[in-house]
Motif scaffolding. Structure first.
Motif, mmCIF file in Angstrom:
data_model
loop_
_atom_site.group_PDB
_atom_site.id
_atom_site.type_symbol
_atom_site.label_atom_id
_atom_site.label_comp_id
_atom_site.label_asym_id
_atom_site.label_seq_id
_atom_site.Cartn_x
_atom_site.Cartn_y
_atom_site.Cartn_z
ATOM 1 N N LYS A 208 42.360 51.833 23.485
ATOM 2 C CA LYS A 208 41.882 53.207 23.348
ATOM 3 C C LYS A 208 43.024 54.066 22.822
ATOM 4 N N PRO A 209 42.734 54.944 21.875
ATOM 5 C CA PRO A 209 43.796 55.827 21.403
ATOM 6 C C PRO A 209 44.241 56.763 22.516
ATOM 7 N N SER A 210 45.511 57.108 22.504
ATOM 8 C CA SER A 210 45.988 58.017 23.544
ATOM 9 C C SER A 210 45.340 59.382 23.342
ATOM 10 N N THR A 211 45.138 60.061 24.429
ATOM 11 C CA THR A 211 44.508 61.375 24.370
ATOM 12 C C THR A 211 45.428 62.411 24.995
ATOM 13 N N LYS A 212 45.194 63.640 24.637
ATOM 14 C CA LYS A 212 45.960 64.744 25.192
ATOM 15 C C LYS A 212 44.967 65.778 25.703
#
Length: 90
Positions: A43-47
């Motif tokens: 999963k792409p990192s999220t902010k």
């Protein structure tokens, strides 16, 4: 071409980490033989961000998300991603 060294056996992860902090992996791995790997399940990192919306707009988004049976934040992300992709394609 220099000879590739044999990677030592490590007793612990900490021991391995300490070793690689002090040694260049190119002495132990022939990176010219490396192949690309796709890791599609990552999963792409999220902010986390804070976004202020008028209550009426947020209510409308939640209603639309409910119709699509998806969380409203996911719907917002989907709309944003589609819009950004569309603007790149223009």
């Amino acid at each position: 071409m220099s000879k590739i060294k044999t990677t030592p056996k490590f007793k612990t992860e900490a021991e391995e980490r300490a070793f690689w902090e002090k040694h260049d992996s190119s002495d132990y791995v022939d990176w010219k033989q490396a192949q690309s790997v796709a890791m599609s399940n990552l999963k792409p990192s999220t902010k986390t961000i804070s976004l202020r919306l008028p209550e009426g707009l947020l209510d409308s988004i939640k209603i639309e998300a409910n119709k699509r049976d998806m969380p409203y934040q996911s719907l917002i992300k989907s709309w944003l991603a589609d819009d950004v992709k569309e603007s790149r394609d223009v």
